[in-house]
Design an enzyme around this catalytic site. Sequence first.
Site, PDB file in Angstrom:
ATOM      1  N   ARG A  43       0.813  -1.226   0.000  1.00 55.27           N
ATOM      2  CA  ARG A  43       0.000   0.000   0.000  1.00 55.27           C
ATOM      3  C   ARG A  43       0.844   1.273   0.000  1.00 55.27           C
ATOM      4  NH1 ARG A  43      -5.610  -0.531   1.475  1.00 55.27           N
ATOM      5  NH2 ARG A  43      -6.193  -2.548   0.610  1.00 55.27           N
ATOM      6  N   ARG A  47      -3.138   6.340   0.217  1.00 56.55           N
ATOM      7  CA  ARG A  47      -3.601   7.519   0.946  1.00 56.55           C
ATOM      8  C   ARG A  47      -2.640   8.148   1.928  1.00 56.55           C
ATOM      9  NH1 ARG A  47      -9.306   5.375   2.715  1.00 56.55           N
ATOM     10  NH2 ARG A  47      -7.932   3.632   3.155  1.00 56.55           N
ATOM     11  N   ARG A  56      -6.505  11.784  -6.845  1.00 61.22           N
ATOM     12  CA  ARG A  56      -7.719  10.984  -6.712  1.00 61.22           C
ATOM     13  C   ARG A  56      -8.950  11.816  -6.306  1.00 61.22           C
ATOM     14  NH1 ARG A  56      -8.597   6.270  -4.767  1.00 61.22           N
ATOM     15  NH2 ARG A  56     -10.671   7.043  -5.129  1.00 61.22           N
ATOM     16  N   ASP A  92      -6.536  -2.911  -7.536  1.00 68.23           N
ATOM     17  CA  ASP A  92      -7.157  -3.463  -6.333  1.00 68.23           C
ATOM     18  C   ASP A  92      -7.457  -4.928  -6.599  1.00 68.23           C
ATOM     19  OD1 ASP A  92      -8.383  -2.531  -3.591  1.00 68.23           O
ATOM     20  OD2 ASP A  92      -9.727  -4.036  -4.428  1.00 68.23           O
ATOM     21  N   TYR A 167     -14.926 -11.691  -0.051  1.00 65.59           N
ATOM     22  CA  TYR A 167     -15.657 -10.485  -0.454  1.00 65.59           C
ATOM     23  C   TYR A 167     -16.927 -10.846  -1.234  1.00 65.59           C
ATOM     24  CZ  TYR A 167     -11.961  -7.426   1.170  1.00 65.59           C
ATOM     25  OH  TYR A 167     -11.078  -6.752   1.967  1.00 65.59           O
TER      26      TYR A 167
HETATM   27  O1  CP3 Z   1       0.061  -1.790  -2.378  1.00 69.95           O
HETATM   28  C1  CP3 Z   1      -0.134  -0.852  -3.170  1.00 69.95           C
HETATM   29  O2  CP3 Z   1       0.343   0.279  -2.989  1.00 69.95           O
HETATM   30  C2  CP3 Z   1      -0.924  -1.090  -4.442  1.00 69.95           C
HETATM   31  C3  CP3 Z   1      -2.306  -0.821  -4.378  1.00 69.95           C
HETATM   32  C4  CP3 Z   1      -3.300  -1.761  -3.703  1.00 69.95           C
HETATM   33  C5  CP3 Z   1      -4.590  -1.312  -3.350  1.00 69.95           C
HETATM   34  N1  CP3 Z   1      -5.306  -2.390  -2.893  1.00 69.95           N
HETATM   35  C6  CP3 Z   1      -5.059   0.051  -3.506  1.00 69.95           C
HETATM   36  C7  CP3 Z   1      -6.212   0.501  -2.709  1.00 69.95           C
HETATM   37  C8  CP3 Z   1      -3.229  -3.118  -3.391  1.00 69.95           C
HETATM   38  C9  CP3 Z   1      -2.050  -4.086  -3.531  1.00 69.95           C
HETATM   39  C10 CP3 Z   1      -4.501  -3.503  -2.886  1.00 69.95           C
HETATM   40  C11 CP3 Z   1      -4.841  -4.883  -2.505  1.00 69.95           C
HETATM   41  C12 CP3 Z   1      -6.022  -5.104  -1.660  1.00 69.95           C
HETATM   42  N2  CP3 Z   1      -7.254  -4.541  -1.776  1.00 69.95           N
HETATM   43  C13 CP3 Z   1      -6.089  -6.063  -0.640  1.00 69.95           C
HETATM   44  C14 CP3 Z   1      -4.967  -6.973  -0.243  1.00 69.95           C
HETATM   45  C15 CP3 Z   1      -3.988  -6.266   0.593  1.00 69.95           C
HETATM   46  C16 CP3 Z   1      -4.441  -6.007   1.987  1.00 69.95           C
HETATM   47  O3  CP3 Z   1      -4.467  -4.829   2.364  1.00 69.95           O
HETATM   48  O4  CP3 Z   1      -4.771  -6.962   2.701  1.00 69.95           O
HETATM   49  C17 CP3 Z   1      -7.377  -6.036  -0.093  1.00 69.95           C
HETATM   50  C18 CP3 Z   1      -7.893  -6.890   1.050  1.00 69.95           C
HETATM   51  C19 CP3 Z   1      -8.112  -5.071  -0.822  1.00 69.95           C
HETATM   52  C20 CP3 Z   1      -9.543  -4.701  -0.634  1.00 69.95           C
HETATM   53  C21 CP3 Z   1      -9.652  -3.284  -0.269  1.00 69.95           C
HETATM   54  N3  CP3 Z   1      -9.583  -2.261  -1.202  1.00 69.95           N
HETATM   55  C22 CP3 Z   1      -9.778  -2.692   1.019  1.00 69.95           C
HETATM   56  C23 CP3 Z   1      -9.934  -3.461   2.317  1.00 69.95           C
HETATM   57  C24 CP3 Z   1      -9.761  -1.300   0.852  1.00 69.95           C
HETATM   58  C25 CP3 Z   1      -9.747  -0.226   1.914  1.00 69.95           C
HETATM   59  C26 CP3 Z   1     -11.063   0.442   2.086  1.00 69.95           C
HETATM   60  C27 CP3 Z   1     -10.846   1.828   2.650  1.00 69.95           C
HETATM   61  O5  CP3 Z   1     -11.156   2.790   1.942  1.00 69.95           O
HETATM   62  O6  CP3 Z   1     -10.367   1.949   3.784  1.00 69.95           O
HETATM   63  C28 CP3 Z   1      -9.643  -1.054  -0.553  1.00 69.95           C
HETATM   64  C29 CP3 Z   1      -9.566   0.247  -1.220  1.00 69.95           C
HETATM   65  C30 CP3 Z   1      -8.209   0.612  -1.703  1.00 69.95           C
HETATM   66  N4  CP3 Z   1      -7.354  -0.188  -2.408  1.00 69.95           N
HETATM   67  C31 CP3 Z   1      -7.592   1.872  -1.538  1.00 69.95           C
HETATM   68  C32 CP3 Z   1      -6.343   1.818  -2.184  1.00 69.95           C
HETATM   69  C33 CP3 Z   1      -5.316   2.912  -2.330  1.00 69.95           C
HETATM   70  C34 CP3 Z   1      -8.220   3.071  -0.832  1.00 69.95           C
HETATM   71  C35 CP3 Z   1      -9.194   3.701  -1.769  1.00 69.95           C
HETATM   72  C36 CP3 Z   1      -9.048   5.192  -1.856  1.00 69.95           C
HETATM   73  O7  CP3 Z   1      -7.929   5.720  -1.843  1.00 69.95           O
HETATM   74  O8  CP3 Z   1     -10.098   5.852  -1.993  1.00 69.95           O
END
Ligand code: CP3
Length: 365
Positions: A43, A47, A56, A92, A167
């Site tokens: 990640r 953010r 974004r 994602d 999910y």
């Molecule tokens: O690692 C990186 O920098 C690459 C980007 C990345 C994202 N999601 C961007 C993202 C990666 C590798 C993921 C994988 C992902 N997504 C996982 C596996 C990794 C982990 O954290 O366990 C999972 C479970 C998800 C599902 C998911 N997507 C969640 C739980 C969330 C968070 C919800 C929230 O807003 O708190 C997301 C959204 C997400 N994926 C964001 C980002 C940057 C936030 C969205 C935003 O910025 O508006």
Amino acid sequence: MTTDTTGTAARDGEARPGGPADSPFVRACRREPVPHTPVWFMRQAGRSLPEYREIRANVGMLESCRRPDLVAEITLQPVRRHGVDAAILFSDIVVPVAAAGVDLDIVPGTGPVVAEPVRTAEDVERIRPIGRDDVSYVDEAVRLLVAELGETPLIGFAGAPFTLASYLVEGGPSRTHAKTKALMYGQPELWHALCARLAEVTLSFLRVQIEAGVSAVQLFDSWAGALSEADYRRYVLPHSTTVLSGLADAGVPRIHFGVGTAELLGAMGEAGADVVGVDWRTPLDVATRRIGPDRAVQGNLDPTVLLAPWSVVETEVRRIVEQGRAAPGHVFNLGHGVLPETDPEVLTRVAALVHEVSARRAEQG
Ligand code: CP3
């Protein structure tokens, strides 16, 4: 001319000395000698960075994942800022599932939300196999990035069948995974059909990224730690093995990551991983004994430690680099993703500190 030709050319190019396949990150994944312990952060593209929040501001999460120009820019932001040893594709885990026809969205502050959760064999049938044309934006983004990144490797990724299934069955994030486990224990045939379909989608999605030139892939099974080892082996391992072992001949290292997986580390390695991700609960020297000498490890700083005073961060980073020396290869990372409230300057300092304390007085080369 064809994608195949370009993809092969990109991989051949990587094999050059000084190319991404010769980078400290890929070398550590392969358990080869490295000039310093490589570091990147799960990640890192996201953010914690003001430049990410700015770009974004008016673009939805899924839309931003489908715009190659935005994907490339967001992926590059942490590389420019922190001097990390690898980029991870901005995307994602639900992107390929959406491409396969599942109606879902990523809701800010919540995560993926599925309109019609999977309940029946018909629901499973509706998840279509995917090919490159279904995710052409990912193919394009990877090609842009590989050209831009030069010697810095790009990591591709996908969600593993169990975490994706959670999910799809829950309809959104869940603490207990109760509906998922109820389906797994109560309707094992349906469970295996769902996971087999998700493994197929995931394998295709990772192949698209590898053909486009990524230097490594990471399979995120973030929620696998919800299972006992026996249930993991019975209900999950065969499907994750389809994905990871299915890429054995692809020529790029495969990282297998989960959270709360102390009891699963050995099994997660057996699925066909070159590198096993370890969360902060298991010290890396203990983890490597469980995983065995044939695989590298990745981890394992607790992401909340980054919110503590620098002296605490420094002590923890030094401990982890030291314990990582017990492994045949170590990629420094967090035990899970960067928290949004993290000060990005701390990440930059951690990357520099890892390089400094791990620098080998190298006679190599
Ligand atoms: O690692 C990186 O920098 C690459 C980007 C990345 C994202 N999601 C961007 C993202 C990666 C590798 C993921 C994988 C992902 N997504 C996982 C596996 C990794 C982990 O954290 O366990 C999972 C479970 C998800 C599902 C998911 N997507 C969640 C739980 C969330 C968070 C919800 C929230 O807003 O708190 C997301 C959204 C997400 N994926 C964001 C980002 C940057 C936030 C969205 C935003 O910025 O508006």
